[in-house]
Write a protein that holds these residues in place. Sequence first.
Motif, PDB file in Angstrom:
ATOM      1  N   THR A   1       0.926  -1.194   0.007  1.00 30.22           N
ATOM      2  CA  THR A   1       0.097  -0.178   0.146  1.00 30.22           C
ATOM      3  C   THR A   1       1.045   1.315   0.023  1.00 30.22           C
ATOM      4  OG1 THR A   1      -1.624  -1.140   1.153  1.00 30.22           O
ATOM      5  CG2 THR A   1      -1.720   1.200   1.242  1.00 30.22           C
ATOM      6  N   PRO A   2       0.808   2.085  -0.939  1.00 28.84           N
ATOM      7  CA  PRO A   2       1.500   3.212  -1.082  1.00 28.84           C
ATOM      8  C   PRO A   2       1.212   4.220   0.191  1.00 28.84           C
ATOM      9  CG  PRO A   2      -0.335   3.489  -2.428  1.00 28.84           C
ATOM     10  CD  PRO A   2      -0.391   2.070  -2.007  1.00 28.84           C
TER      11      PRO A   2
ATOM     12  N   PRO B   1      17.214   6.190  -5.625  1.00 29.26           N
ATOM     13  CA  PRO B   1      16.037   7.232  -5.298  1.00 29.26           C
ATOM     14  C   PRO B   1      14.582   6.329  -4.953  1.00 29.26           C
ATOM     15  CG  PRO B   1      16.960   8.398  -6.965  1.00 29.26           C
ATOM     16  CD  PRO B   1      17.666   6.955  -6.911  1.00 29.26           C
ATOM     17  N   GLN B   2      14.286   6.400  -3.906  1.00 29.55           N
ATOM     18  CA  GLN B   2      12.916   5.643  -3.300  1.00 29.55           C
ATOM     19  C   GLN B   2      11.892   6.053  -4.553  1.00 29.55           C
ATOM     20  OE1 GLN B   2      11.661   3.914  -0.723  1.00 29.55           O
ATOM     21  NE2 GLN B   2       9.891   3.683  -1.983  1.00 29.55           N
ATOM     22  N   PRO B   3      11.081   5.258  -5.129  1.00 28.87           N
ATOM     23  CA  PRO B   3      10.193   5.287  -6.052  1.00 28.87           C
ATOM     24  C   PRO B   3       8.898   6.125  -5.394  1.00 28.87           C
ATOM     25  CG  PRO B   3      11.043   3.183  -6.235  1.00 28.87           C
ATOM     26  CD  PRO B   3      11.345   3.647  -5.067  1.00 28.87           C
ATOM     27  N   GLU B   4       8.473   7.309  -6.098  1.00 31.61           N
ATOM     28  CA  GLU B   4       7.697   8.034  -5.604  1.00 31.61           C
ATOM     29  C   GLU B   4       6.720   8.478  -6.921  1.00 31.61           C
ATOM     30  OE1 GLU B   4       9.352  11.267  -3.587  1.00 31.61           O
ATOM     31  OE2 GLU B   4       9.680  10.010  -1.764  1.00 31.61           O
ATOM     32  N   LEU B   5       5.427   8.730  -6.696  1.00 33.59           N
ATOM     33  CA  LEU B   5       4.627   9.140  -7.792  1.00 33.59           C
ATOM     34  C   LEU B   5       3.839  10.433  -7.310  1.00 33.59           C
ATOM     35  CD1 LEU B   5       3.060   8.630 -10.466  1.00 33.59           C
ATOM     36  CD2 LEU B   5       1.503   7.194  -9.089  1.00 33.59           C
ATOM     37  N   GLY B   6       3.448  11.381  -8.006  1.00 37.29           N
ATOM     38  CA  GLY B   6       2.821  12.532  -7.863  1.00 37.29           C
ATOM     39  C   GLY B   6       1.320  12.612  -8.152  1.00 37.29           C
TER      40      GLY B   6
ATOM     41  N   VAL C   1       1.929  13.226  -2.742  1.00 37.92           N
ATOM     42  CA  VAL C   1       3.080  12.571  -3.041  1.00 37.92           C
ATOM     43  C   VAL C   1       3.094  11.183  -2.492  1.00 37.92           C
ATOM     44  CG1 VAL C   1       5.714  12.321  -3.159  1.00 37.92           C
ATOM     45  CG2 VAL C   1       4.630  14.697  -3.342  1.00 37.92           C
ATOM     46  N   LEU C   2       2.933  10.159  -3.421  1.00 34.06           N
ATOM     47  CA  LEU C   2       3.014   8.703  -2.901  1.00 34.06           C
ATOM     48  C   LEU C   2       4.385   8.118  -2.926  1.00 34.06           C
ATOM     49  CD1 LEU C   2      -0.117   7.903  -5.111  1.00 34.06           C
ATOM     50  CD2 LEU C   2      -0.049   8.817  -2.613  1.00 34.06           C
ATOM     51  N   ARG C   3       4.740   7.423  -1.802  1.00 29.58           N
ATOM     52  CA  ARG C   3       5.970   6.655  -1.673  1.00 29.58           C
ATOM     53  C   ARG C   3       5.601   5.088  -1.960  1.00 29.58           C
ATOM     54  NH1 ARG C   3       9.552   8.353   2.611  1.00 29.58           N
ATOM     55  NH2 ARG C   3       9.915   9.846   1.162  1.00 29.58           N
ATOM     56  N   ILE C   4       5.993   4.645  -3.152  1.00 27.16           N
ATOM     57  CA  ILE C   4       5.671   3.384  -3.477  1.00 27.16           C
ATOM     58  C   ILE C   4       6.215   2.134  -2.726  1.00 27.16           C
ATOM     59  CG2 ILE C   4       5.573   1.747  -5.663  1.00 27.16           C
ATOM     60  CD1 ILE C   4       4.153   4.699  -5.770  1.00 27.16           C
TER      61      ILE C   4
END
Length: 227
Positions: A40-41, A68-73, A79-82
Amino acid sequence: MSESVSVRCPVCRCEHLYAAPSYPCECGAPVHPPLDRGGTPTAVAHQVWDEAWVTVACAVCGRRAQWPQPELGCACGTVLRIPLTDGTAPDPAAEPAASAAAPPRRAFQPITIRTARDAVTVAALYLRWLGYQDIRRADQRPPSGIGLAARGLLAQVDPTVRPASPRDVECLWLTAMTESAHCVYFSLAGYTSEARTRADSLGVPLFVLDLTGTPQPVNGLADDLGG
């Protein structure tokens, strides 16, 4: 190719399809952070340097490095941390023995710069490509930009649209002097002519970060460092 995973924003419940970027290992193989398809992000409230990097093993040579830690906006502004799996590295006993002669250094693999974080990532990857290990956030925050540190080195990354000034260069040099370290400056917007002159007199290598993600040397000191 990295597999795509479905990511749901915990704030607005919007669904996204995310594929982790790949990064070049020193052996030349692409490294993909292992995404946890069932995880779960989490929403990132505050960016913390130590949490923005993860250790991932190369599937080919087993070398572990920080990426870098994968993240998605999300469109809602979150900002979501995967989440990642633990990842596995090959058994060290099964790795091929290192050759007596060091292989030639592979060409630097650029990463497109779209955000200030991308600029810092490119600078950190470039320093690692130069041979500096254990890149971390510098203890002292520079007047502008982000400070990076490695053993015997202090670097400043300025992702703003303002060309670096002589004072910026001098502050970096003075901080490095107090730590008995070398220093290097990365700027997205370049340098004033006075800053270039001051850097040459102080012995500070200057690089410009172009948007393709390749640091370009600005003075002879940077040419020598990256050569």
